[in-house]
Scaffold this active site. Sequence first.
Site, PDB file in Angstrom:
ATOM      1  N   TYR A 147       1.173  -0.998   0.361  1.00 46.91           N
ATOM      2  CA  TYR A 147       0.081  -0.098  -0.280  1.00 46.91           C
ATOM      3  C   TYR A 147       1.196   1.365  -0.037  1.00 46.91           C
ATOM      4  CZ  TYR A 147      -4.932  -0.092   0.032  1.00 46.91           C
ATOM      5  OH  TYR A 147      -6.279  -1.103  -0.390  1.00 46.91           O
ATOM      6  N   GLU A 150      -1.109   4.960  -0.525  1.00 44.42           N
ATOM      7  CA  GLU A 150      -1.359   5.846  -0.395  1.00 44.42           C
ATOM      8  C   GLU A 150      -0.363   7.479  -0.880  1.00 44.42           C
ATOM      9  OE1 GLU A 150      -4.429   5.807   1.754  1.00 44.42           O
ATOM     10  OE2 GLU A 150      -5.452   4.795   0.803  1.00 44.42           O
ATOM     11  N   ASP A 182      -6.349  12.803 -25.785  1.00 47.23           N
ATOM     12  CA  ASP A 182      -6.640  11.577 -24.759  1.00 47.23           C
ATOM     13  C   ASP A 182      -5.939  10.822 -25.890  1.00 47.23           C
ATOM     14  OD1 ASP A 182      -6.395   8.847 -24.427  1.00 47.23           O
ATOM     15  OD2 ASP A 182      -9.186   9.173 -24.037  1.00 47.23           O
ATOM     16  N   THR A 189      -3.969   5.142 -22.328  1.00 46.38           N
ATOM     17  CA  THR A 189      -3.774   4.733 -21.313  1.00 46.38           C
ATOM     18  C   THR A 189      -2.219   3.718 -21.669  1.00 46.38           C
ATOM     19  OG1 THR A 189      -4.328   3.339 -23.640  1.00 46.38           O
ATOM     20  CG2 THR A 189      -6.194   3.179 -21.553  1.00 46.38           C
ATOM     21  N   LYS A 241      -2.038  -0.099 -24.765  1.00 45.66           N
ATOM     22  CA  LYS A 241      -2.326   0.042 -26.198  1.00 45.66           C
ATOM     23  C   LYS A 241      -1.062   0.288 -27.366  1.00 45.66           C
ATOM     24  CE  LYS A 241      -7.116   1.338 -26.375  1.00 45.66           C
ATOM     25  NZ  LYS A 241      -7.507   2.140 -24.545  1.00 45.66           N
ATOM     26  N   ARG A 249      -1.193  -3.161 -17.741  1.00 40.60           N
ATOM     27  CA  ARG A 249      -2.957  -1.956 -18.623  1.00 40.60           C
ATOM     28  C   ARG A 249      -3.194  -1.081 -16.975  1.00 40.60           C
ATOM     29  NH1 ARG A 249      -6.452  -5.519 -21.230  1.00 40.60           N
ATOM     30  NH2 ARG A 249      -7.386  -3.858 -21.422  1.00 40.60           N
TER      31      ARG A 249
HETATM   32  N1  PLP Z   1      -9.267   6.667 -24.273  1.00 44.90           N
HETATM   33  C1  PLP Z   1      -9.583   6.072 -24.961  1.00 44.90           C
HETATM   34  C2  PLP Z   1      -9.510   6.555 -27.249  1.00 44.90           C
HETATM   35  C3  PLP Z   1      -9.904   4.521 -25.809  1.00 44.90           C
HETATM   36  O1  PLP Z   1      -9.656   4.344 -26.872  1.00 44.90           O
HETATM   37  C4  PLP Z   1     -10.201   3.683 -24.521  1.00 44.90           C
HETATM   38  C5  PLP Z   1      -9.987   2.090 -24.912  1.00 44.90           C
HETATM   39  O2  PLP Z   1     -10.211   1.790 -25.426  1.00 44.90           O
HETATM   40  C6  PLP Z   1     -10.013   4.482 -23.025  1.00 44.90           C
HETATM   41  C7  PLP Z   1      -9.698   6.076 -22.900  1.00 44.90           C
HETATM   42  C8  PLP Z   1     -10.346   4.154 -22.063  1.00 44.90           C
HETATM   43  O3  PLP Z   1      -9.413   2.576 -21.186  1.00 44.90           O
HETATM   44  P1  PLP Z   1      -9.452   1.598 -20.697  1.00 44.90           P
HETATM   45  O4  PLP Z   1      -9.947   0.618 -21.590  1.00 44.90           O
HETATM   46  O5  PLP Z   1      -8.492   1.238 -19.929  1.00 44.90           O
HETATM   47  O6  PLP Z   1     -10.388   2.217 -19.505  1.00 44.90           O
END
Ligand code: PLP
Length: 441
Positions: free
Chosen positions: A51, A53, A214, A240, A243, A249
């Site tokens: 842990y 935090e 994002d 993320t 990918k 993850r």
């Molecule tokens: N943002 C985008 C552009 C995504 O394509 C995805 C998932 O495919 C996410 C966020 C969300 O990620 P997670 O599935 O890890 O929550």
Amino acid sequence: DYELSEADPEVREIINKEKERQFKSLELIASENFTSRAVMEAVGSCLTNKYSEGLPGKRYYGGNEHIDELETLCQKRALAAFHLDEKKWGVNVQPLSGSPANFEVYTAIMNPHDRIMGLDLPHGGHLSHGFMTPKRRVSGTSIYFESMPYRLDESTGLVDYDMLEKTAILFRPKLIIAGASAYPRDFDYPRMRKWLTTWHWKIADAVGAFLMMDMAHISGLVAASVVADPFEYCDIVTTTTHKSLRGPRGGMIFFRKDPILGVDLESAINNAVFPGLQGGPHNHTIGGLAVCLKHAQSPQFKAYQDKVVSNCRALAGRLIELGYKLVSGGSDNHLVLVDMRPMGIDGARAEKILDMASITLNKNSVPGDKSALVPGGIRIGSPAMTTRGFTEKEFVAVADFIHEGVQITLEAKKLVKGSKLQDFMKFVTSSDFSLMNKVSD
Ligand code: PLP
């Protein structure tokens, strides 16, 4: 202490079967990849026991000297991997995944019911960018914030920046979100950011909004500089880590250190992550992420990302030769979006049949779809099979296999016309179950 096969043969067996499925199938889901053995070793380590935090040097638990070292190393590598100056940019590496990372940003810089604009899900955006249907606010983002999605120009398949600009000036969002789950082109960050000419608004500045990217899908490509750099123009960048980046993850949030629109993003975002939305960080994931981010600075990683893009182009080129219509006419990144409707088939059927041939990809909405329940397209990505050593030659063969699967589906469609199977397929593709499959991707 037992090995998994002894302690729980049932779970061991499920893992074995999944490993075999991953090994034997053509993995073409654009959001998936195979991470490295080194990352998996870190993820499966004793780091999961701790842990911690808080942030390095400021923890709510004792015994964190090694975890502090790890998280600091991970932060440094994250900034280096994306070529960022530590004086100007900071990063939080604790988000549990992409959707929590996005929600943490929203709660950091906005009050409930403040306004956001992200790319609409049926046009390639992600659920967490504010998706809602005419009947229902589906994502937490659209429940707690007011969402006005922007869309593609259906004739070109490109983001309709003119419409985004007009709508933003009327809607006056607090946040504009670039980035997508199924968009084969780069975003025009300068256009979304500042003045285009002395007389023409650039979108975010014109309305006093934050601009966030994002980059979940393309973060590996960004690190390798094979697509446009969002950091030059955005205030906040989320991602993320599993990918195209090929990590465990997880999620990350990058933020500018200078106050933006009067907000100290560093403390707002760190507080939104913990204690705002999360508790203890997943230190095993942070360990795996640090390993991935070291690799992301290597020449091999750059060569891999170059291949992800060239393989995707080869796939796109062959599909076009075979007569398929690609949304936007091609791809600049790691994915293609194929409009299956001119072939006389929908994405749901194509996905099912190809799955039976161990070709794993997903059905996807394409611009102009009449029904969100039976999407007209499929999304195909190159990162995973590039990791497994595919070159352009193999991706041309992949296009041929997909084509063969589609031809068989068309034949099958003729055979099942009027049969019970047809009714069953109608039920499967029109049920809520199929919607959930689509939106949870
Ligand atoms: N943002 C985008 C552009 C995504 O394509 C995805 C998932 O495919 C996410 C966020 C969300 O990620 P997670 O599935 O890890 O929550």
